[in-house]
Design an enzyme around this catalytic site. Structure first.
Site, PDB file in Angstrom:
ATOM      1  CD  GLU A 273     -17.952 -46.686 -57.221  1.00 56.00           C
ATOM      2  OE1 GLU A 273     -18.103 -46.702 -58.465  1.00 56.00           O
ATOM      3  OE2 GLU A 273     -18.735 -47.256 -56.449  1.00 56.00           O
TER       4      GLU A 273
ATOM      5  CD  GLU B 213     -22.040 -43.739 -72.105  1.00 52.73           C
ATOM      6  OE1 GLU B 213     -20.876 -43.601 -72.491  1.00 52.73           O
ATOM      7  OE2 GLU B 213     -22.579 -44.828 -71.912  1.00 52.73           O
TER       8      GLU B 213
HETATM    9  C1  LIG Z   1     -26.355 -51.273 -67.984  1.00 52.82           C
HETATM   10  C2  LIG Z   1     -24.952 -51.182 -68.554  1.00 52.82           C
HETATM   11  C3  LIG Z   1     -24.793 -50.917 -69.898  1.00 52.82           C
HETATM   12  C4  LIG Z   1     -23.500 -50.838 -70.439  1.00 52.82           C
HETATM   13  N1  LIG Z   1     -23.399 -50.647 -71.778  1.00 52.82           N
HETATM   14  C5  LIG Z   1     -22.170 -50.593 -72.338  1.00 52.82           C
HETATM   15  C6  LIG Z   1     -22.042 -50.431 -73.757  1.00 52.82           C
HETATM   16  O1  LIG Z   1     -23.028 -50.329 -74.490  1.00 52.82           O
HETATM   17  N2  LIG Z   1     -20.800 -50.417 -74.287  1.00 52.82           N
HETATM   18  C7  LIG Z   1     -19.676 -50.530 -73.522  1.00 52.82           C
HETATM   19  O2  LIG Z   1     -18.583 -50.467 -74.063  1.00 52.82           O
HETATM   20  N3  LIG Z   1     -19.758 -50.703 -72.168  1.00 52.82           N
HETATM   21  C8  LIG Z   1     -20.977 -50.741 -71.562  1.00 52.82           C
HETATM   22  N4  LIG Z   1     -21.101 -50.933 -70.203  1.00 52.82           N
HETATM   23  C9  LIG Z   1     -19.886 -51.163 -69.405  1.00 52.82           C
HETATM   24  C10 LIG Z   1     -19.524 -49.997 -68.513  1.00 52.82           C
HETATM   25  O3  LIG Z   1     -19.073 -48.909 -69.263  1.00 52.82           O
HETATM   26  C11 LIG Z   1     -18.441 -50.507 -67.528  1.00 52.82           C
HETATM   27  O4  LIG Z   1     -19.039 -51.497 -66.722  1.00 52.82           O
HETATM   28  C12 LIG Z   1     -17.887 -49.394 -66.659  1.00 52.82           C
HETATM   29  O5  LIG Z   1     -17.117 -48.505 -67.427  1.00 52.82           O
HETATM   30  C13 LIG Z   1     -17.022 -49.932 -65.499  1.00 52.82           C
HETATM   31  O6  LIG Z   1     -16.020 -50.761 -65.987  1.00 52.82           O
HETATM   32  P1  LIG Z   1     -15.810 -52.240 -65.411  1.00 52.82           P
HETATM   33  O7  LIG Z   1     -17.126 -52.947 -65.431  1.00 52.82           O
HETATM   34  O8  LIG Z   1     -14.659 -52.826 -66.137  1.00 52.82           O
HETATM   35  O9  LIG Z   1     -15.448 -52.043 -63.873  1.00 52.82           O
HETATM   36  P2  LIG Z   1     -14.012 -51.637 -63.275  1.00 52.82           P
HETATM   37  O10 LIG Z   1     -13.448 -50.513 -64.064  1.00 52.82           O
HETATM   38  O11 LIG Z   1     -13.191 -52.882 -63.147  1.00 52.82           O
HETATM   39  O12 LIG Z   1     -14.435 -51.096 -61.849  1.00 52.82           O
HETATM   40  C14 LIG Z   1     -14.857 -51.985 -60.791  1.00 52.82           C
HETATM   41  C15 LIG Z   1     -15.139 -51.110 -59.574  1.00 52.82           C
HETATM   42  O13 LIG Z   1     -13.910 -50.437 -59.159  1.00 52.82           O
HETATM   43  C16 LIG Z   1     -14.118 -49.035 -59.147  1.00 52.82           C
HETATM   44  N5  LIG Z   1     -12.916 -48.345 -59.604  1.00 52.82           N
HETATM   45  C17 LIG Z   1     -12.173 -48.651 -60.702  1.00 52.82           C
HETATM   46  N6  LIG Z   1     -11.157 -47.777 -60.833  1.00 52.82           N
HETATM   47  C18 LIG Z   1     -11.278 -46.881 -59.809  1.00 52.82           C
HETATM   48  C19 LIG Z   1     -10.540 -45.724 -59.398  1.00 52.82           C
HETATM   49  N7  LIG Z   1      -9.486 -45.293 -60.091  1.00 52.82           N
HETATM   50  N8  LIG Z   1     -10.973 -45.059 -58.295  1.00 52.82           N
HETATM   51  C20 LIG Z   1     -12.058 -45.471 -57.594  1.00 52.82           C
HETATM   52  N9  LIG Z   1     -12.790 -46.563 -57.933  1.00 52.82           N
HETATM   53  C21 LIG Z   1     -12.409 -47.253 -59.021  1.00 52.82           C
HETATM   54  C22 LIG Z   1     -15.271 -48.785 -60.109  1.00 52.82           C
HETATM   55  O14 LIG Z   1     -15.930 -47.567 -59.824  1.00 52.82           O
HETATM   56  C23 LIG Z   1     -16.151 -49.999 -59.858  1.00 52.82           C
HETATM   57  O15 LIG Z   1     -16.958 -49.816 -58.723  1.00 52.82           O
HETATM   58  C24 LIG Z   1     -22.354 -51.017 -69.620  1.00 52.82           C
HETATM   59  C25 LIG Z   1     -22.525 -51.277 -68.248  1.00 52.82           C
HETATM   60  C26 LIG Z   1     -23.799 -51.367 -67.722  1.00 52.82           C
HETATM   61  C27 LIG Z   1     -23.954 -51.657 -66.245  1.00 52.82           C
END
Ligand SMILES: Cc1cc2nc3c(=O)[nH]c(=O)nc-3n(C[C@H](O)[C@H](O)[C@H](O)COP(=O)(O)OP(=O)(O)OC[C@H]3O[C@@H](n4cnc5c(N)ncnc54)[C@H](O)[C@@H]3O)c2cc1C
Length: 451
Positions: free
Chosen positions: A422, A305
């Site tokens: 990040e 990916e």
């Molecule tokens: C256009 C799009 C398509 C997507 N498609 C899919 C899909 O098809 N299937 C699927 O399963 N998911 C999908 N996603 C979800 C995507 O994988 C998640 O949004 C992503 O992994 C981040 O997880 P979260 O949204 O829970 O944010 P969080 O993990 O809660 O993070 C929130 C913020 O905190 C930061 N952060 C978290 N932990 C840390 C750390 N340890 N150190 C520094 N910073 C940190 C992150 O970088 C982010 O800025 C999609 C997202 C988007 C935007």
């Protein structure tokens, strides 16, 4: 066939020298790129332009330094011709019912001519193309302005692990129907409390006669409102260590107990969905890889990916080409805009050349490892910069609807999906640069960095 093209393109150029105003005084950024060893624009009239002619203008750089075989060149020529004759151009958004139907039809047309999964074995509808041929095909695909692929998550994220970990029965059942667009697959990994911390997954699988019962919730599943099947991880052993108690499951999105609730994206289209599981039965035949082995199986797609398979350079080369077209019409008298167009064009070219470098490394038996994170940081930022430049060029008349704004809204998701930037920066800092972790005061040893 390529099972792990988790390519990493690393761009360690000297961006400051490219911003030297001496390079940017003339009317055409490509003239100045020629001075830097990049090819210039074709002579006027030599290549019919997109606006007035029949073929896209080609500013993609030469193959200088790239050594293709006769077979590879013939493959590229065949792909270019077929795509020129058949590409429907941009289709309505695949995040709408009408667009999803149109994209499925396109998948069927691609498959009928065996262009849908070129790197797969012929027995599964492919052409047994090499990694080089696959990258060439991707370049031609985007050069022809062909539509983004509704089958993409299945083809680039699920199929490699079905080839690597699936049973022969699963391969026969899943792959041909994926290749011809009959079944569209959605990735169901993220959960409300498990995005970056994927091992925090809470959705659970409990043993039942002949299979498993799934309960829980997934979120942000792209295209799930229009997809047929999903693939994702469930906690099958609540007592095991976080990474070890997970199992990889495949499931129909219309199975009893599954609820798919669409979520609108920034543009208002239902491009995502939450998926709820309420006592959903999944037979043993739909476990992918071993029980409890889900983390390892899943990680074999995470690299895909971030790397080559999801975002091959053709996409950015085509967008940079369109940006240069836009600049020719609107921005040649704006030095600041010209500089940004040059940066975007160079970025796309750099991504192309470093991708070829990665291909060479993979063919020589090397691996890419954490370089995939550098790759991901690079393409996601390039995509945002490129589209912001286009919107600034459009100025006050900025399109409220249209391809540039649509693609910009999509580009904004780039730093989030496929692992947030990040998190990628942390991987680069710790594993490639071997910077100390947390409050560590000394650089980490190789062994610690690998642990
Ligand atoms: C256009 C799009 C398509 C997507 N498609 C899919 C899909 O098809 N299937 C699927 O399963 N998911 C999908 N996603 C979800 C995507 O994988 C998640 O949004 C992503 O992994 C981040 O997880 P979260 O949204 O829970 O944010 P969080 O993990 O809660 O993070 C929130 C913020 O905190 C930061 N952060 C978290 N932990 C840390 C750390 N340890 N150190 C520094 N910073 C940190 C992150 O970088 C982010 O800025 C999609 C997202 C988007 C935007």
């Amino acid at each position: 066939m390529t099972t792990d093209p988790s390519g990493g393109a690393v761009f360690f150029g000297d961006p400051d020298s490219l911003r030297d105003p001496d390079y940017l005084v003339g009317p055409d950024p490509l003239d100045h790129l020629e001075g830097l060893g990049f090819p210039g624009p074709p002579p006027p009239g030599s290549v019919p332009g997109r606006r007035g002619g029949t073929a896209p203008r080609d500013t993609w750089g030469s193959d200088r330094g790239l050594d293709f075989t006769e077979r590879e060149l013939a493959f590229r020529a065949e792909a270019r011709q077929w795509l020129a004759d058949h590409s429907p151009g941009r289709l309505p958004s695949m995040d709408t019912p009408r667009g999803a139907r149109a994209h499925r039809e396109w998948e069927r047309e691609l498959a009928a001519a065996r262009w849908s999964v070129v790197a797969w074995p012929e027995a599964f509808g492919g052409r047994d193309a090499s990694l080089v041929e696959w990258v060439l095909f991707e370049e031609e695909y985007y050069r022809a302005g062909a539509p983004t692929r509704i089958a993409q998550n299945g083809i680039s994220l699920l199929a490699p692990i079905v080839f690597a970990h699936g049973t022969p029965e699963q391969q026969q059942r899943i792959l041909p129907r994926m290749a011809d667009g009959t079944d569209v697959w959605a990735q169901a990994w993220s959960e409300p409390e498990a995005g970056s911390d994927l091992a925090g997954i809470r959705s659970r699988a409990t043993r039942a006669e002949g299979g498993w019962i799934l309960n829980g919730q997934k979120i942000w599943s792209s295209r799930a409102p229009f997809a047929d099947f999903g693939f994702g991880l469930f906690r099958s052993d609540p007592d095991a260590e976080r990474h070890r108690g997970l199992t990889y499951f495949l499931f129909p999105l219309d199975a009893p107990g599954v609820t798919v609730r669409p979520i609108a994206q920034l543009d208002g289209d239902p491009g995502f969905a939450e998926i709820f599981f309420d006592d959903v039965f999944v037979p043993d035949a739909d476990v992918l890889g071993g029980v409890g082995d889900g983390w390892r199986v899943a990680m074999s797609t995470a690299g895909n990916e971030r790397g080559l398979s999801l975002r091959s350079p053709g996409r950015f080369l085509a967008a940079a080409d369109r940006l240069v077209d836009l600049w020719r019409g609107r921005g040649t008298d704006q030095p600041a805009a010209t500089e940004r167009v040059v940066d975007a064009w160079i970025g796309a070219q750099a991504y192309r050349y470093y991708t070829w470098d990665t291909v060479d490394r993979l063919r020589a038996g090397g691996d890419v490892g954490a370089h995939g994170s550098v790759n991901k940081l690079f393409w996601s930022q390039l995509d945002v910069d490129l589209h912001e430049t286009a919107l600034d060029l459009l100025g006050p008349e900025q399109e409220l609807v249209g391809p540039w704004i649509d693609d910009y809204l999509f580009a904004l998701g780039g730093p989030i999906y496929a692992g947030t930037n990040e998190i990628q920066r942390t991987i680069v800092a710790e594993r490639l640069l071997q910077l100390p972790r947390g409050d560590e005061r000394r650089p980490r040893t190789d062994r610690e960095a690998r642990a």
